[in-house]
Structure formats: structure tokens, C-alpha cells
Design an enzyme around this catalytic site. Structure first.
Site, PDB file in Angstrom:
ATOM      1  N   ASP A   1       3.483 -10.963 -28.642  1.00 48.32           N
ATOM      2  CA  ASP A   1       3.165 -11.004 -27.217  1.00 48.32           C
ATOM      3  C   ASP A   1       2.929  -9.617 -26.653  1.00 48.32           C
ATOM      4  O   ASP A   1       3.280  -8.606 -27.258  1.00 48.32           O
ATOM      5  CB  ASP A   1       4.350 -11.612 -26.460  1.00 48.32           C
ATOM      6  CG  ASP A   1       4.335 -13.122 -26.510  1.00 48.32           C
ATOM      7  OD1 ASP A   1       3.309 -13.685 -26.912  1.00 48.32           O
ATOM      8  OD2 ASP A   1       5.351 -13.718 -26.131  1.00 48.32           O
TER       9      ASP A   1
ATOM     10  N   MET B   1      10.233 -11.308 -13.773  1.00 44.99           N
ATOM     11  CA  MET B   1       8.902 -11.624 -13.233  1.00 44.99           C
ATOM     12  C   MET B   1       8.897 -11.656 -11.707  1.00 44.99           C
ATOM     13  O   MET B   1       8.269 -12.522 -11.092  1.00 44.99           O
ATOM     14  CB  MET B   1       8.407 -12.970 -13.806  1.00 44.99           C
ATOM     15  CG  MET B   1       8.196 -12.912 -15.310  1.00 44.99           C
ATOM     16  SD  MET B   1       7.791 -14.495 -16.058  1.00 44.99           S
ATOM     17  CE  MET B   1       9.397 -15.222 -16.303  1.00 44.99           C
TER      18      MET B   1
ATOM     19  N   LYS C   1      -0.729 -11.850 -22.777  1.00 45.70           N
ATOM     20  CA  LYS C   1      -1.400 -12.266 -21.549  1.00 45.70           C
ATOM     21  C   LYS C   1      -1.613 -11.084 -20.617  1.00 45.70           C
ATOM     22  O   LYS C   1      -1.780 -11.254 -19.426  1.00 45.70           O
ATOM     23  CB  LYS C   1      -0.551 -13.321 -20.852  1.00 45.70           C
ATOM     24  CG  LYS C   1      -0.314 -14.533 -21.727  1.00 45.70           C
ATOM     25  CD  LYS C   1       0.510 -15.584 -21.045  1.00 45.70           C
ATOM     26  CE  LYS C   1       0.656 -16.792 -21.940  1.00 45.70           C
ATOM     27  NZ  LYS C   1       1.987 -17.032 -22.412  1.00 45.70           N
TER      28      LYS C   1
HETATM   29  N1  SAH Z   1      11.978 -13.313 -23.096  1.00 45.77           N
HETATM   30  C1  SAH Z   1      11.974 -12.102 -22.302  1.00 45.77           C
HETATM   31  C2  SAH Z   1      11.478 -12.361 -20.891  1.00 45.77           C
HETATM   32  C3  SAH Z   1      10.040 -12.816 -20.846  1.00 45.77           C
HETATM   33  S1  SAH Z   1       9.470 -13.066 -19.220  1.00 45.77           S
HETATM   34  C4  SAH Z   1      13.391 -11.499 -22.303  1.00 45.77           C
HETATM   35  O1  SAH Z   1      14.335 -12.153 -22.734  1.00 45.77           O
HETATM   36  O2  SAH Z   1      13.529 -10.340 -21.883  1.00 45.77           O
HETATM   37  C5  SAH Z   1       8.698 -11.528 -18.888  1.00 45.77           C
HETATM   38  C6  SAH Z   1       9.523 -10.725 -17.917  1.00 45.77           C
HETATM   39  O3  SAH Z   1      10.624 -10.143 -18.602  1.00 45.77           O
HETATM   40  C7  SAH Z   1       8.805  -9.568 -17.286  1.00 45.77           C
HETATM   41  O4  SAH Z   1       8.002  -9.977 -16.203  1.00 45.77           O
HETATM   42  C8  SAH Z   1       9.978  -8.748 -16.831  1.00 45.77           C
HETATM   43  O5  SAH Z   1      10.579  -9.301 -15.689  1.00 45.77           O
HETATM   44  C9  SAH Z   1      10.937  -8.921 -17.986  1.00 45.77           C
HETATM   45  N2  SAH Z   1      10.827  -7.855 -18.991  1.00 45.77           N
HETATM   46  C10 SAH Z   1      10.591  -8.000 -20.298  1.00 45.77           C
HETATM   47  N3  SAH Z   1      10.623  -6.815 -20.921  1.00 45.77           N
HETATM   48  C11 SAH Z   1      10.899  -5.888 -19.981  1.00 45.77           C
HETATM   49  C12 SAH Z   1      11.079  -4.476 -19.999  1.00 45.77           C
HETATM   50  N4  SAH Z   1      10.977  -3.763 -21.118  1.00 45.77           N
HETATM   51  N5  SAH Z   1      11.369  -3.858 -18.835  1.00 45.77           N
HETATM   52  C13 SAH Z   1      11.492  -4.561 -17.697  1.00 45.77           C
HETATM   53  N6  SAH Z   1      11.325  -5.890 -17.624  1.00 45.77           N
HETATM   54  C14 SAH Z   1      11.041  -6.552 -18.744  1.00 45.77           C
END
Ligand code: SAH
Length: 283
Positions: free
Chosen positions: A50, A186, A71
Site C-alpha cells: 500500500d 484519517m 491509493k
Molecule cells: N492500518 C493502519 C491505518 C490505515 S488507515 C495502521 O494501523 O496504522 C490510514 C491512516 O493511518 C492515515 O490516514 C493516518 O491517519 C494513519 N497513518 C498511517 N501511517 C501513518 C504515519 N506514518 N503517520 C501518521 N499517520 C499515519
């Protein structure tokens, strides 16, 4: 620089042809991969990853084909159903498939949907959890997601639903009233609505908020603000997603726990930001 670690002796599972391992890659820093993830990367024929997966992690699977299924970043977006069916097709073609997702695959990551589709198509799966951005990303910003003097609960929410709107199914009033600390994934797109709903439901305008973008990567940025001013501050900062937004007093702990700032030579701003006096001698 030290050499990358080899895996310690252990009965490591073997990624068999025809299997899909659905694996969390953590929030960014490759050091936050699990050993199961490292073991998977070494064995895969195909890695489907992803947008939130740091591309350096793919260097750990030089033998594999790398397929982007993200995406973001101006690249064309793949539909969720298409990704799931592509996983089925690759598995049926006898590949050893590693599906790599940001953070933890089962936290706002649609990992459940992908695994369900695979199992519905009789494809065997293994789930490898990862460090979620809402926990590990905040830790890199010096914010403990729970802290005994602050909270005994934490609420993880998503700032938008499948339609891209703020989730209508969320009872923001109850969240505002019942959640000591709120961690929002998000949330950037609808930050104004989210702040408005929390304030309307009675959270204080002076309540501390941290916005952590690209957490655990070299581009990590942290904005400390308040519920009342965060919309304007985020707009003025030019911060871009991905971002974790943390609302609650645990944000204050960053004044003493900003370990990255300290590693860069800064002094802690306040050794006792919650005003609890000297640390207790007993647990
Ligand atoms: N499965 C992922 C979340 C996916 S949804 C998890 O457990 O972290 C995607 C959202 O995750 C982004 O919009 C943001 O809110 C958050 N996110 C993922 N990686 C991030 C990062 N390195 N820094 C800040 N927010 C992050």
C-alpha cells in the site's frame, strides 16, 4: 551503520506457494517491522503493498516482484475488490504472496475484508499484526497512548467512512463525553467538522491536541495545538496527511517525553507536565 539483523534461530513459518500472508508493515520506520514480517519478506515471490508502506522496506524482498496497490501519490488507485481478487489470482497461480499494509492490517486497514475474500475463495491466509500508527506513531512523538495519571481508556476513531464523509455512524457526543483520550485516523480532511463536534459535545477549547504526520519516518512532524485552535493551526502549518490526531491530556506528556527532540540535543520542556509532583517511589 550496523549490519541488518539476521533472524534469530526459531522455528520460522514457511510461506508456502498458494498462500497469502496479510502483514502489517508498521507506521514507517523499517525497524518497527515484526520479525514475522521480516521472515515473510525474505520468502515472498510477490509483495503487494500500500501507499503507506515505506518503499525502503521493499528492499528487504529483492527476490520478489513488487506490486503497488495504493491509493495515493498521484498513482492510479486500485479498487479494494480488485486488490482482493488479484491476491486470489496470484495465490491460485501458486505464488507465495505477501500482502503488506501500513500499520496493523486489522486497524482501519481493510485487512478483514481482504482476508475474508481470500478465505471465501479457499485461499489459506496467515495474519501478521503490525504496530499501528495510532500507538507507535504517537510513541515516536513522545505521547503515551495511555498514561496512568491521564486515562484508563482510549478511543480510536476514523475521520471518514467509505463514502469519504465523517462517519455518520459515530456518536460523537458519546465519544466526546466518554473518551478520555481520542486518537483519530484519517482525520485531516474533516478536521473542522471533527473539532466542531467535539467542542459542541462539551470538550474544552483549551484541551491539548497533537497532530503527528508521517510518524516514525524521516519526515515526521508534530504540531502541538488545542481543540479550539487546531483547525487554524493545521491550515497555517501546511501539514499533509498521513496524520494521527490525538486529543487529550496525554499530549502534555510530550513536554517531558519528546525523546527524539532530546536525542537531537533539546532539553525537556517540563519534567512534570501534569503537575503531579515527584515521581512515586512505589508502583
Ligand atoms: N492500518 C493502519 C491505518 C490505515 S488507515 C495502521 O494501523 O496504522 C490510514 C491512516 O493511518 C492515515 O490516514 C493516518 O491517519 C494513519 N497513518 C498511517 N501511517 C501513518 C504515519 N506514518 N503517520 C501518521 N499517520 C499515519
Amino acid at each position: 551503520m550496523i549490519d541488518s539483523p539476521t533472524l534469530p534461530a526459531f522455528d520460522w513459518p514457511i510461506l508456502q506457494p498458494g498462500w497469502v500472508w496479510l502483514c502489517g508493515a508498521g507506521p514507517g520506520d523499517p525497524g518497527l517491522l515484526t520479525l514475522h514480517a521480516a521472515n515473510a519478506l525474505r520468502q515472498a515471490d510477490v509483495v503487494i503493498y500500500d501507499a503507506l508502506v515505506q518503499e525502503t522496506i521493499l528492499d528487504w524482498a529483492p527476490q520478489a516482484e513488487h506490486i503497488y496497490a495504493g491509493k495515493r501519490g498521484g498513482k492510479p488507485s486500485a479498487k479494494q475488490r480488485d486488490i482482493s481478487l488479484q491476491l486470489v489470482a496470484l495465490a491460485r497461480a501458486g505464488k507465495k504472496v505477501l500482502r503488506l499494509k501500513g500499520g496493523d492490517p486489522f486497524v482501519f486497514g481493510r485487512g478483514g475484508e481482504e482476508a475474508q475474500t481470500l478465505i471465501q475463495h479457499d485461499v489459506p491466509v496467515r495474519i501478521i499484526p503490525g504496530i499501528s500508527a495510532g500507538i507507535g506513531g504517537l510513541a515516536y512523538a513522545g505521547i503515551p497512548v495511555t498514561h496512568r495519571d491521564v486515562n484508563q481508556s482510549v478511543t480510536f476513531v476514523t475521520g471518514h467512512d467509505q463514502s469519504g464523509n465523517t462517519p455518520g455512524s459515530l456518536d460523537w457526543d458519546s465519544i466526546a463525553k466518554g473518551s478520555q483520550v481520542i486518537v483519530i485516523y484519517m482525520g485531516m480532511k474533516h478536521i473542522a467538522q471533527i473539532a466542531g463536534k467535539l467542542l459542541e459535545a462539551g470538550r474544552g477549547g483549551d484541551e491539548p491536541v497533537a497532530v503527528v504526520t508521517s510518524a516514525t519516518t524521516p519526515d515526521q512532524k508534530v504540531l502541538e495545538t488545542t481543540l479550539g485552535t487546531m483547525v487554524a493551526d493545521v491550515a497555517a502549518s501546511g501539514l499533509e496527511p498521513p496524520a494521527i490526531i490525538c486529543v487529550g491530556d496525554s499530549v502534555k506528556m510530550r513536554q517531558v517525553l519528546d525523546w527524539q527532540g532530546m536525542a537531537a540535543g533539546e532539553r525537556p520542556r517540563n519534567l512534570d507536565p501534569l503537575g503531579r509532583g515527584r515521581p512515586a517511589e512505589t508502583p
